[in-house]
Design a protein around this motif. Structure first.
Motif, mmCIF file in Angstrom:
data_model
loop_
_atom_site.group_PDB
_atom_site.id
_atom_site.type_symbol
_atom_site.label_atom_id
_atom_site.label_comp_id
_atom_site.label_asym_id
_atom_site.label_seq_id
_atom_site.Cartn_x
_atom_site.Cartn_y
_atom_site.Cartn_z
ATOM 1 N N THR A 29 -10.636 -2.383 0.774
ATOM 2 C CA THR A 29 -10.637 -0.989 1.204
ATOM 3 C C THR A 29 -9.203 -0.551 1.470
ATOM 4 O O THR A 29 -8.423 -1.289 2.063
ATOM 5 N N LEU A 30 -8.882 0.653 1.049
ATOM 6 C CA LEU A 30 -7.591 1.264 1.343
ATOM 7 C C LEU A 30 -7.849 2.379 2.351
ATOM 8 O O LEU A 30 -8.637 3.286 2.084
ATOM 9 N N ARG A 31 -7.235 2.264 3.537
ATOM 10 C CA ARG A 31 -7.468 3.223 4.627
ATOM 11 C C ARG A 31 -6.151 3.837 5.070
ATOM 12 O O ARG A 31 -5.103 3.209 4.938
ATOM 13 N N THR A 32 -6.251 5.023 5.655
ATOM 14 C CA THR A 32 -5.060 5.625 6.254
ATOM 15 C C THR A 32 -4.776 4.910 7.571
ATOM 16 O O THR A 32 -5.664 4.324 8.169
ATOM 17 N N ARG A 33 -3.540 4.989 8.016
ATOM 18 C CA ARG A 33 -3.159 4.411 9.302
ATOM 19 C C ARG A 33 -3.400 5.438 10.403
ATOM 20 O O ARG A 33 -3.561 6.606 10.130
ATOM 21 N N GLY A 34 -3.396 5.000 11.634
ATOM 22 C CA GLY A 34 -3.504 5.919 12.763
ATOM 23 C C GLY A 34 -4.845 5.835 13.463
ATOM 24 O O GLY A 34 -5.663 4.956 13.184
ATOM 25 N N LEU A 35 -5.048 6.762 14.383
ATOM 26 C CA LEU A 35 -6.275 6.754 15.173
ATOM 27 C C LEU A 35 -7.499 7.138 14.355
ATOM 28 O O LEU A 35 -8.566 6.581 14.520
ATOM 29 N N ARG A 36 -7.363 8.128 13.514
ATOM 30 C CA ARG A 36 -8.479 8.549 12.659
ATOM 31 C C ARG A 36 -8.319 7.958 11.274
ATOM 32 O O ARG A 36 -7.839 8.620 10.354
ATOM 33 N N ARG A 37 -8.700 6.723 11.132
ATOM 34 C CA ARG A 37 -8.562 6.050 9.841
ATOM 35 C C ARG A 37 -9.592 6.562 8.856
ATOM 36 O O ARG A 37 -10.785 6.484 9.110
ATOM 37 N N ARG A 38 -9.120 7.089 7.760
ATOM 38 C CA ARG A 38 -9.980 7.595 6.701
ATOM 39 C C ARG A 38 -9.991 6.594 5.555
ATOM 40 O O ARG A 38 -8.957 6.025 5.215
ATOM 41 N N ALA A 71 -4.180 1.942 -5.372
ATOM 42 C CA ALA A 71 -2.983 2.463 -4.713
ATOM 43 C C ALA A 71 -2.382 3.614 -5.518
ATOM 44 O O ALA A 71 -1.964 4.621 -4.942
ATOM 45 N N GLY A 72 -2.358 3.486 -6.838
ATOM 46 C CA GLY A 72 -1.810 4.538 -7.681
ATOM 47 C C GLY A 72 -2.609 5.830 -7.585
ATOM 48 O O GLY A 72 -2.042 6.923 -7.518
ATOM 49 N N ARG A 73 -3.912 5.721 -7.567
ATOM 50 C CA ARG A 73 -4.761 6.919 -7.471
ATOM 51 C C ARG A 73 -4.648 7.589 -6.109
ATOM 52 O O ARG A 73 -4.738 8.805 -6.010
ATOM 53 N N CYS A 74 -4.475 6.803 -5.066
ATOM 54 C CA CYS A 74 -4.471 7.357 -3.715
ATOM 55 C C CYS A 74 -3.088 7.803 -3.252
ATOM 56 O O CYS A 74 -2.985 8.583 -2.309
ATOM 57 N N ALA A 75 -2.042 7.329 -3.879
ATOM 58 C CA ALA A 75 -0.691 7.680 -3.454
ATOM 59 C C ALA A 75 -0.452 9.187 -3.536
ATOM 60 O O ALA A 75 0.109 9.781 -2.626
ATOM 61 N N SER A 76 -0.916 9.819 -4.585
ATOM 62 C CA SER A 76 -0.708 11.260 -4.729
ATOM 63 C C SER A 76 -1.488 12.037 -3.669
ATOM 64 O O SER A 76 -1.027 13.057 -3.157
ATOM 65 N N ARG A 77 -2.684 11.569 -3.300
ATOM 66 C CA ARG A 77 -3.470 12.237 -2.260
ATOM 67 C C ARG A 77 -2.776 12.159 -0.900
ATOM 68 O O ARG A 77 -2.828 13.090 -0.125
ATOM 69 N N LEU A 78 -2.135 11.019 -0.628
ATOM 70 C CA LEU A 78 -1.451 10.866 0.651
ATOM 71 C C LEU A 78 -0.228 11.773 0.723
ATOM 72 O O LEU A 78 0.082 12.333 1.764
ATOM 73 N N VAL A 79 0.471 11.935 -0.382
ATOM 74 C CA VAL A 79 1.668 12.769 -0.402
ATOM 75 C C VAL A 79 1.289 14.232 -0.185
ATOM 76 O O VAL A 79 1.915 14.943 0.590
ATOM 77 N N THR A 80 0.237 14.701 -0.837
ATOM 78 C CA THR A 80 -0.162 16.097 -0.690
ATOM 79 C C THR A 80 -0.762 16.378 0.680
ATOM 80 O O THR A 80 -0.689 17.497 1.169
ATOM 81 N N ALA A 81 -1.348 15.368 1.322
ATOM 82 C CA ALA A 81 -1.954 15.565 2.642
ATOM 83 C C ALA A 81 -0.900 15.589 3.752
ATOM 84 O O ALA A 81 -1.151 16.110 4.824
ATOM 85 N N ALA A 82 0.243 15.013 3.492
ATOM 86 C CA ALA A 82 1.277 14.918 4.540
ATOM 87 C C ALA A 82 2.031 16.205 4.749
ATOM 88 O O ALA A 82 1.907 17.181 4.204
ATOM 89 N N PRO A 122 0.845 -1.210 0.000
ATOM 90 C CA PRO A 122 0.000 0.000 0.000
ATOM 91 C C PRO A 122 0.874 1.252 0.000
ATOM 92 O O PRO A 122 2.042 1.206 0.399
ATOM 93 N N PRO A 123 0.317 2.381 -0.410
ATOM 94 C CA PRO A 123 1.079 3.635 -0.342
ATOM 95 C C PRO A 123 1.487 3.935 1.095
ATOM 96 O O PRO A 123 0.854 3.477 2.045
ATOM 97 N N ARG A 124 2.510 4.728 1.242
ATOM 98 C CA ARG A 124 3.001 5.082 2.575
ATOM 99 C C ARG A 124 1.889 5.763 3.373
ATOM 100 O O ARG A 124 1.215 6.654 2.869
ATOM 101 N N GLY A 125 1.685 5.313 4.594
ATOM 102 C CA GLY A 125 0.655 5.881 5.452
ATOM 103 C C GLY A 125 -0.715 5.241 5.289
ATOM 104 O O GLY A 125 -1.687 5.713 5.850
ATOM 105 N N ALA A 126 -0.790 4.167 4.507
ATOM 106 C CA ALA A 126 -2.080 3.498 4.263
ATOM 107 C C ALA A 126 -1.948 2.005 4.514
ATOM 108 O O ALA A 126 -0.843 1.475 4.634
ATOM 109 N N ARG A 127 -3.098 1.343 4.587
ATOM 110 C CA ARG A 127 -3.095 -0.119 4.729
ATOM 111 C C ARG A 127 -4.317 -0.695 4.042
ATOM 112 O O ARG A 127 -5.341 -0.023 3.879
#
Length: 77
Positions: free
Chosen positions: A28-37, A66-77, A10-15
């Motif tokens: 489902t592809l979700r973000t890691r952490g307490l507030r999983r999106r 994963a390809g579509r969501c990887a860019s969203r994770l990078v811009t959100a970080a 998965p992209p970095r920061g996701a699972r």
């Protein structure tokens, strides 16, 4: 071989979250952490009927998600 083992990294920061009940599969592809999106989700009622091969089809879908969501994770970080 378990279905989860064929998924790409998965992209970095996701699972990946993979659920299966009979022939119904939900990926489902979700973000890691307490507030999983939820970043992306995909499901099918007829997993065994996917062509050319259900496992290959699942891998392709996961790669596209994963390809579509990887860019969203990078811009959100």
């Amino acid at each position: 071989m378990a279905l989860k083992e064929v998924l790409p990294t998965p992209p970095r920061g996701a699972r990946w979250c993979l659920g299966r009940r009979g022939d119904h599969v939900t990926l489902t592809l979700r973000t890691r952490g307490l507030r999983r999106r939820v970043l992306a989700t995909w499901d099918t009622q007829a997993f065994s009927e996917l062509t050319p091969d259900p496992v290959t089809a699942l891998r392709e879908v996961a790669t596209q998600m994963a390809g579509r969501c990887a860019s969203r994770l990078v811009t959100a970080a």
